[in-house]
Design a protein around this motif. Structure first.
Motif, PDB file in Angstrom:
ATOM      1  N   GLU A 163      22.275 -31.361 -24.418  1.00 13.17           N
ATOM      2  CA  GLU A 163      21.542 -32.582 -24.099  1.00 13.17           C
ATOM      3  C   GLU A 163      20.365 -32.726 -25.031  1.00 13.17           C
ATOM      4  N   TRP A 164      20.207 -33.915 -25.540  1.00 15.46           N
ATOM      5  CA  TRP A 164      19.007 -34.148 -26.347  1.00 15.46           C
ATOM      6  C   TRP A 164      18.649 -35.606 -26.280  1.00 15.46           C
ATOM      7  N   LYS A 165      17.361 -35.876 -26.510  1.00 16.01           N
ATOM      8  CA  LYS A 165      16.876 -37.253 -26.499  1.00 16.01           C
ATOM      9  C   LYS A 165      16.948 -37.795 -27.914  1.00 16.01           C
ATOM     10  N   SER A 166      17.204 -39.083 -28.020  1.00 18.04           N
ATOM     11  CA  SER A 166      17.305 -39.634 -29.366  1.00 18.04           C
ATOM     12  C   SER A 166      15.943 -40.023 -29.916  1.00 18.04           C
ATOM     13  N   GLU A 167      14.984 -40.357 -29.044  1.00 20.82           N
ATOM     14  CA  GLU A 167      13.692 -40.787 -29.600  1.00 20.82           C
ATOM     15  C   GLU A 167      12.679 -39.653 -29.583  1.00 20.82           C
TER      16      GLU A 167
ATOM     17  N   GLU B 194      10.731 -14.569 -15.590  1.00 20.59           N
ATOM     18  CA  GLU B 194      11.680 -15.014 -14.563  1.00 20.59           C
ATOM     19  C   GLU B 194      12.111 -16.455 -14.859  1.00 20.59           C
ATOM     20  N   ALA B 195      11.142 -17.270 -15.243  1.00 17.83           N
ATOM     21  CA  ALA B 195      11.441 -18.681 -15.509  1.00 17.83           C
ATOM     22  C   ALA B 195      12.396 -18.827 -16.696  1.00 17.83           C
ATOM     23  N   ILE B 196      12.192 -18.033 -17.727  1.00 15.82           N
ATOM     24  CA  ILE B 196      13.040 -18.119 -18.921  1.00 15.82           C
ATOM     25  C   ILE B 196      14.486 -17.747 -18.584  1.00 15.82           C
TER      26      ILE B 196
ATOM     27  N   ASP C 233      21.566 -22.557 -23.785  1.00 19.08           N
ATOM     28  CA  ASP C 233      21.103 -23.107 -25.069  1.00 19.08           C
ATOM     29  C   ASP C 233      19.595 -22.942 -25.229  1.00 19.08           C
ATOM     30  N   ASP C 234      18.859 -23.212 -24.149  1.00 22.29           N
ATOM     31  CA  ASP C 234      17.397 -23.071 -24.203  1.00 22.29           C
ATOM     32  C   ASP C 234      17.014 -21.617 -24.468  1.00 22.29           C
ATOM     33  N   GLN C 235      17.723 -20.707 -23.829  1.00 20.22           N
ATOM     34  CA  GLN C 235      17.418 -19.287 -24.033  1.00 20.22           C
ATOM     35  C   GLN C 235      17.727 -18.867 -25.473  1.00 20.22           C
TER      36      GLN C 235
ATOM     37  N   TYR D 101       9.918 -28.615 -27.241  1.00 14.10           N
ATOM     38  CA  TYR D 101       8.854 -29.286 -26.485  1.00 14.10           C
ATOM     39  C   TYR D 101       9.221 -29.343 -24.999  1.00 14.10           C
ATOM     40  N   ARG D 102      10.481 -29.697 -24.729  1.00 13.08           N
ATOM     41  CA  ARG D 102      10.913 -29.799 -23.333  1.00 13.08           C
ATOM     42  C   ARG D 102      10.925 -28.443 -22.642  1.00 13.08           C
TER      43      ARG D 102
END
Lengths: 191, 129
Positions: free
Chosen positions: A97-101, A127-129, A135-137, A169-170
């Motif tokens: 998932e990604w934003k275009s702007e 713990e949160a990670i 993908d984020d990890q 950033y997200r």
């Protein structure tokens, strides 16, 4: 410097010195295994995947053209191979998932006031990670542990550099929110 | 204790301290055994479209082009060998008149297929490098 050493060993391997490949395996096995773990979520599958990645890498070494660093090339094989296994096992298509702007102030450092112990924050963060998507990890590991530039991370995951920036950033925002909410709970419990 | 914390530094410190996962003992030996086995049994990659099929497609295009010129060919008497060949082709297809537009469509489609086959083959090799 690291690239030069890898290049020397690659030339030796291509000249027929199979033993030289052991150097590359030892150097990169931890990262390859870690990436496989993050995507597949289980150590047995990750071990098999990591093994297959190195065999793939050995077979494809003659096609390595040196445009990207060897580590980037290897991590890309790892990422794609792990996703293939995941698709085979779960039958699900992997989408990123990604934003275009572009959001404003993407690289602004985020600060917050903390009234609790730093060690406790790090535990909460750990713990949160682990609860983030695979993908984020992977992005966190490549960016914060391996210090890879955004361009290389984009090459590995197969998205644009701008989108890697957005994802980072997200991730930071998500972790910030989580820490803030945990901090409020802890503050309430400590009253 | 209240202080400003940079989330970026926090994540970096945490990730560096946590470190990477380590594969189990014997991983290196397993990999090297697989590599030796792979070396003894190399994978033979077949091309996406074989040379024979490409040659057949090309021959088909050439034949179609001949049919186009053969169906309405007017003898000028300067190229006897070509006339014989075309007469032979005309005899072979028993004076079957293929409308010109169908011949153009089929030959264009075959030429396009041949070009695409070469391009896709190149793209496939690039993707699986």
């Amino acid at each position: 410097m690291e690239n030069k050493t890898d290049t020397i060993y690659i030339h030796r391997i291509l000249s027929g010195d199979k033993g030289a490949f052991a150097y590359l395996v030892e150097k990169y096995q931890d990262m390859v295994y870690t990436l496989a773990c993050k995507i597949l979520g289980n150590k047995e599958d990750a071990e098999d995947a990591a093994q297959e990645v190195f065999v793939k890498c050995y077979r494809a070494l003659k096609n390595y053209n040196g445009h990207a660093s060897f580590s980037t090339w290897l991590y890309k094989i790892t990422y794609n191979h792990a996703l293939d296994i995941l698709k085979k096992n779960t039958g699900k298509r992997h989408t990123i998932e990604w934003k275009s702007e572009l959001e404003p102030d993407m690289m602004q450092h985020q600060y917050f006031d903390e009234k609790i112990d730093l060690k406790e924050i790090q535990l909460l963060l750990k713990e949160a990670i682990h609860h983030l998507s695979s993908d984020d990890q992977v992005i966190i590991t490549l960016y914060y542990y391996e210090d890879l530039p955004l361009r290389d991370i984009a090459e590995i995951i197969g998205i644009r550099e701008n989108n890697v920036k957005i994802k980072l950033y997200r991730i930071r925002s998500k972790l910030m929110e989580l820490l803030k909410s945990k901090n409020e709970i802890i503050s309430i419990l400590n009253l | 204790m209240s202080h400003k914390i940079n989330i970026d530094d926090l994540i970096k410190n945490m990730v560096k301290e946590d470190g990477l996962e380590t594969p189990p003992d014997g991983f290196l030996n397993k990999v090297m055994s697989s590599v030796v086995a792979a070396n003894e049994n190399p994978v033979a990659y077949k091309p996406l479209i074989s040379k024979y099929i490409l040659a057949a497609i090309f021959s088909g295009v050439v034949l179609i082009v001949f049919f186009i010129f053969g169906s309405g060919y007017q003898s000028k008497g300067n190229y006897p060998y070509l006339e014989n060949l075309l007469n032979g082709i005309q005899a072979f297809h028993f004076n079957l008149e293929i409308p010109a537009y169908i011949s153009y469509i089929v030959s264009s489609a075959l030429i396009m297929l041949m070009i695409q086959a070469v391009l896709i083959s190149g793209l496939y090799k690039k993707m699986h490098r």
